[in-house]
Scaffold this motif. Structure first.
Motif, mmCIF file in Angstrom:
data_model
loop_
_atom_site.group_PDB
_atom_site.id
_atom_site.type_symbol
_atom_site.label_atom_id
_atom_site.label_comp_id
_atom_site.label_asym_id
_atom_site.label_seq_id
_atom_site.Cartn_x
_atom_site.Cartn_y
_atom_site.Cartn_z
ATOM 1 N N LYS B 21 0.851 -1.187 0.000
ATOM 2 C CA LYS B 21 0.000 0.000 0.000
ATOM 3 C C LYS B 21 0.891 1.244 0.000
ATOM 4 C CE LYS B 21 -2.319 -1.304 3.662
ATOM 5 N NZ LYS B 21 -2.003 -2.756 3.679
ATOM 6 N N PRO B 22 0.573 2.233 -0.865
ATOM 7 C CA PRO B 22 1.404 3.440 -0.909
ATOM 8 C C PRO B 22 1.438 4.127 0.456
ATOM 9 C CG PRO B 22 -0.082 3.373 -2.784
ATOM 10 C CD PRO B 22 -0.497 2.256 -1.864
ATOM 11 N N ALA B 23 2.637 4.535 0.882
ATOM 12 C CA ALA B 23 2.800 5.200 2.174
ATOM 13 C C ALA B 23 3.091 6.673 1.952
ATOM 14 C CB ALA B 23 3.947 4.547 2.951
ATOM 15 N N THR B 24 2.341 7.529 2.607
ATOM 16 C CA THR B 24 2.578 8.961 2.443
ATOM 17 C C THR B 24 3.781 9.386 3.268
ATOM 18 O OG1 THR B 24 1.265 9.683 4.332
ATOM 19 C CG2 THR B 24 0.088 9.251 2.294
ATOM 20 N N SER B 25 4.388 10.493 2.808
ATOM 21 C CA SER B 25 5.565 10.991 3.518
ATOM 22 C C SER B 25 5.196 11.411 4.942
ATOM 23 C CB SER B 25 6.166 12.167 2.761
ATOM 24 O OG SER B 25 5.223 13.214 2.668
ATOM 25 N N ILE B 39 11.551 13.556 4.576
ATOM 26 C CA ILE B 39 11.312 12.208 4.059
ATOM 27 C C ILE B 39 11.200 12.239 2.539
ATOM 28 C CG2 ILE B 39 9.684 10.293 4.053
ATOM 29 C CD1 ILE B 39 11.172 10.487 6.649
ATOM 30 N N ARG B 40 10.513 13.242 2.037
ATOM 31 C CA ARG B 40 10.349 13.316 0.585
ATOM 32 C C ARG B 40 11.693 13.498 -0.105
ATOM 33 N NH1 ARG B 40 5.338 16.027 1.728
ATOM 34 N NH2 ARG B 40 6.196 18.109 1.498
ATOM 35 N N SER B 54 7.165 6.679 -6.487
ATOM 36 C CA SER B 54 6.126 7.422 -5.778
ATOM 37 C C SER B 54 4.972 7.741 -6.701
ATOM 38 C CB SER B 54 6.715 8.723 -5.211
ATOM 39 O OG SER B 54 7.619 8.446 -4.169
ATOM 40 N N GLN B 55 3.791 7.822 -6.125
ATOM 41 C CA GLN B 55 2.596 8.194 -6.874
ATOM 42 C C GLN B 55 2.013 9.467 -6.285
ATOM 43 O OE1 GLN B 55 0.043 4.857 -6.413
ATOM 44 N NE2 GLN B 55 1.261 3.487 -7.718
ATOM 45 N N MET B 56 1.716 10.412 -7.147
ATOM 46 C CA MET B 56 1.135 11.652 -6.664
ATOM 47 C C MET B 56 -0.369 11.504 -6.498
ATOM 48 S SD MET B 56 3.040 14.703 -8.677
ATOM 49 C CE MET B 56 4.225 15.692 -7.793
ATOM 50 N N GLY B 57 -0.929 12.493 -5.871
ATOM 51 C CA GLY B 57 -2.375 12.548 -5.749
ATOM 52 C C GLY B 57 -2.928 11.735 -4.603
ATOM 53 N N PRO B 58 -4.237 11.797 -4.439
ATOM 54 C CA PRO B 58 -4.919 11.090 -3.342
ATOM 55 C C PRO B 58 -4.694 9.590 -3.448
ATOM 56 C CG PRO B 58 -6.399 12.650 -4.426
ATOM 57 C CD PRO B 58 -5.164 12.603 -5.243
ATOM 58 N N GLY B 59 -4.464 8.956 -2.324
ATOM 59 C CA GLY B 59 -4.169 7.535 -2.331
ATOM 60 C C GLY B 59 -2.758 7.236 -2.784
ATOM 61 N N LEU B 64 7.945 0.311 -2.706
ATOM 62 C CA LEU B 64 9.204 -0.299 -3.105
ATOM 63 C C LEU B 64 9.173 -0.542 -4.611
ATOM 64 C CD1 LEU B 64 9.968 -2.907 -0.303
ATOM 65 C CD2 LEU B 64 10.812 -0.575 -0.566
ATOM 66 N N ALA B 65 10.269 -0.289 -5.273
ATOM 67 C CA ALA B 65 10.315 -0.471 -6.720
ATOM 68 C C ALA B 65 10.590 -1.916 -7.091
ATOM 69 C CB ALA B 65 11.382 0.440 -7.318
ATOM 70 N N ARG B 66 11.055 -2.700 -6.131
ATOM 71 C CA ARG B 66 11.252 -4.128 -6.382
ATOM 72 C C ARG B 66 11.144 -4.878 -5.063
ATOM 73 N NH1 ARG B 66 16.921 -2.443 -7.566
ATOM 74 N NH2 ARG B 66 18.262 -3.173 -5.879
ATOM 75 N N PRO B 67 11.025 -6.202 -5.126
ATOM 76 C CA PRO B 67 10.801 -6.976 -3.900
ATOM 77 C C PRO B 67 11.871 -6.717 -2.841
ATOM 78 C CG PRO B 67 10.493 -8.367 -5.823
ATOM 79 C CD PRO B 67 10.992 -7.056 -6.325
ATOM 80 N N ALA B 68 11.444 -6.716 -1.589
ATOM 81 C CA ALA B 68 12.330 -6.368 -0.482
ATOM 82 C C ALA B 68 13.484 -7.347 -0.341
ATOM 83 C CB ALA B 68 11.540 -6.312 0.827
ATOM 84 N N ASP B 69 13.311 -8.564 -0.826
ATOM 85 C CA ASP B 69 14.420 -9.521 -0.714
ATOM 86 C C ASP B 69 15.441 -9.309 -1.829
ATOM 87 O OD1 ASP B 69 13.034 -10.442 -2.858
ATOM 88 O OD2 ASP B 69 12.662 -12.448 -2.062
ATOM 89 N N ARG B 70 15.199 -8.304 -2.643
ATOM 90 C CA ARG B 70 16.187 -7.973 -3.680
ATOM 91 C C ARG B 70 16.718 -6.561 -3.488
ATOM 92 N NH1 ARG B 70 13.410 -8.366 -8.740
ATOM 93 N NH2 ARG B 70 15.325 -7.445 -9.548
ATOM 94 N N ILE B 71 16.516 -6.019 -2.289
ATOM 95 C CA ILE B 71 17.118 -4.731 -1.929
ATOM 96 C C ILE B 71 18.055 -4.970 -0.749
ATOM 97 C CG2 ILE B 71 16.706 -2.392 -1.096
ATOM 98 C CD1 ILE B 71 13.997 -2.449 -2.409
ATOM 99 N N THR B 72 19.333 -4.799 -0.966
ATOM 100 C CA THR B 72 20.293 -5.041 0.109
ATOM 101 C C THR B 72 20.711 -3.718 0.754
ATOM 102 O OG1 THR B 72 22.328 -4.795 -1.169
ATOM 103 C CG2 THR B 72 21.200 -6.930 -1.280
ATOM 104 N N LEU B 73 21.320 -3.842 1.918
ATOM 105 C CA LEU B 73 21.837 -2.643 2.588
ATOM 106 C C LEU B 73 22.931 -1.977 1.755
ATOM 107 C CD1 LEU B 73 21.960 -3.657 6.369
ATOM 108 C CD2 LEU B 73 20.165 -2.517 5.062
ATOM 109 N N ALA B 74 23.601 -2.760 0.930
ATOM 110 C CA ALA B 74 24.615 -2.167 0.053
ATOM 111 C C ALA B 74 23.959 -1.249 -0.970
ATOM 112 C CB ALA B 74 25.414 -3.262 -0.645
ATOM 113 N N ASP B 75 22.789 -1.657 -1.464
ATOM 114 C CA ASP B 75 22.051 -0.796 -2.392
ATOM 115 C C ASP B 75 21.711 0.533 -1.730
ATOM 116 O OD1 ASP B 75 21.983 -2.744 -4.424
ATOM 117 O OD2 ASP B 75 20.270 -3.730 -3.480
ATOM 118 N N VAL B 76 21.249 0.447 -0.498
ATOM 119 C CA VAL B 76 20.877 1.660 0.230
ATOM 120 C C VAL B 76 22.103 2.522 0.471
ATOM 121 C CG1 VAL B 76 19.733 2.553 2.284
ATOM 122 C CG2 VAL B 76 19.061 0.336 1.362
#
Lengths: 139, 139
Positions: B21-25, B39-40, B54-59, B64-76
């Motif tokens: 679900k999209p999370a607002t800033s 945050i933004r 990110s998606q603008m507008g209401p809602g 995440l742009a890809r599955p969490a198991d494919r984002i490592t701390l090195a990426d961050v």
DNA sequence: ATTTGTGAAACTACCATGGTTACATAATGA
DNA sequence: TCATTATGTAACCATGGTAGTTTCACAAAT
């Protein structure tokens, strides 16, 4: 940790190249191209870490406190890096959020492991290695 | 790299916990306990690195742009760390000194290797690992 | 006693960072 | 179409850390 690490390594390499003769902060500052007082501040830090020692008075200056092949870049890194300089300090996450409540200690574990890996790699190079490489490349 | 890395990981972990679900800033800022605009700014950086979108507008909000198991701390780490943020910049050593002339490139080699070791270790942990560990500890 | 050099304090300048406010823009839905 | 919601972004201030500089007290050697 930005310029201080580089300058500290530079200082120690100079001391090694100076072959046991005490080096004055002014002479060191000449090669690093900065201020003698700045060099002295760094030398105090290195002395506290047990890497150098200094002699006052005429003919005085700084010396390596132990052989250059027993001073690694990891030693320098630890001498220069203030505690929690790399450990990111999270600005008080919200304790009412389960993630905010747990993320910090969890992150510290992982970053601690990463920093140990960093230091292990730095530990593979000694000041003696650097002077040897430089003289070989310059030669 | 100090608080930004910790905050970025916090954000990504929140997004994963939010289950698509999209999370607002504003909501994120509540858990991190800081300002939505801050945050933004971080989200823009993470989006540029391809980790979020990110998606603008209401809602709308961040995902995440890809599955969490494919984002490592090195990426961050790479997303957050500006180039030459760790690479120490030596303040122009004296070129007339053989050590001053050579120390910088030599140091960059060694620090580069150390940083690769750091990233390799960070690469062993994914955002999915973090959420899993947190839910296990909190559960 | 004079000279040489460190140790240390005080101070300035500067830059990165966190924090905050404000506003333009885009997307959604009534 | 219009109001609402939320991002993207710019402008700005406060703060802290760091480099740089000056100054002086103290220690050691001739």
């Amino acid at each position: 940790m930005n310029t201080r690490f580089a300058v500290a390594v530079h200082i120690l390499t100079l001391l090694e190249a100076n072959a046991g003769k005490p080096a004055t902060s002014e002479w060191i500052a000449g090669s690093v191209d900065t201020n003698p007082a700045l060099i002295r501040r760094q030398l105090v830090q290195l002395a506290k870490a047990g890497l150098t020692r200094s002699q006052m008075g005429p003919g005085g200056g700084a010396l390596l406190a132990r052989p250059a092949d027993r001073i690694t870049l990891a030693d320098v890194y630890r001498a220069v890096t203030a505690e929690d300089d790399i450990l990111p300090i999270h600005p008080s996450p919200n304790p009412r959020c389960p993630i905010g409540r747990n993320i910090q200690t969890l992150l510290e574990e992982r970053i601690g492991a990463a920093e140990r890996a960093l230091e292990a790699e730095l530990g593979r190079t000694t000041i003696a290695d650097l002077t040897e490489t430089i003289s070989r490349r310059a030669g």
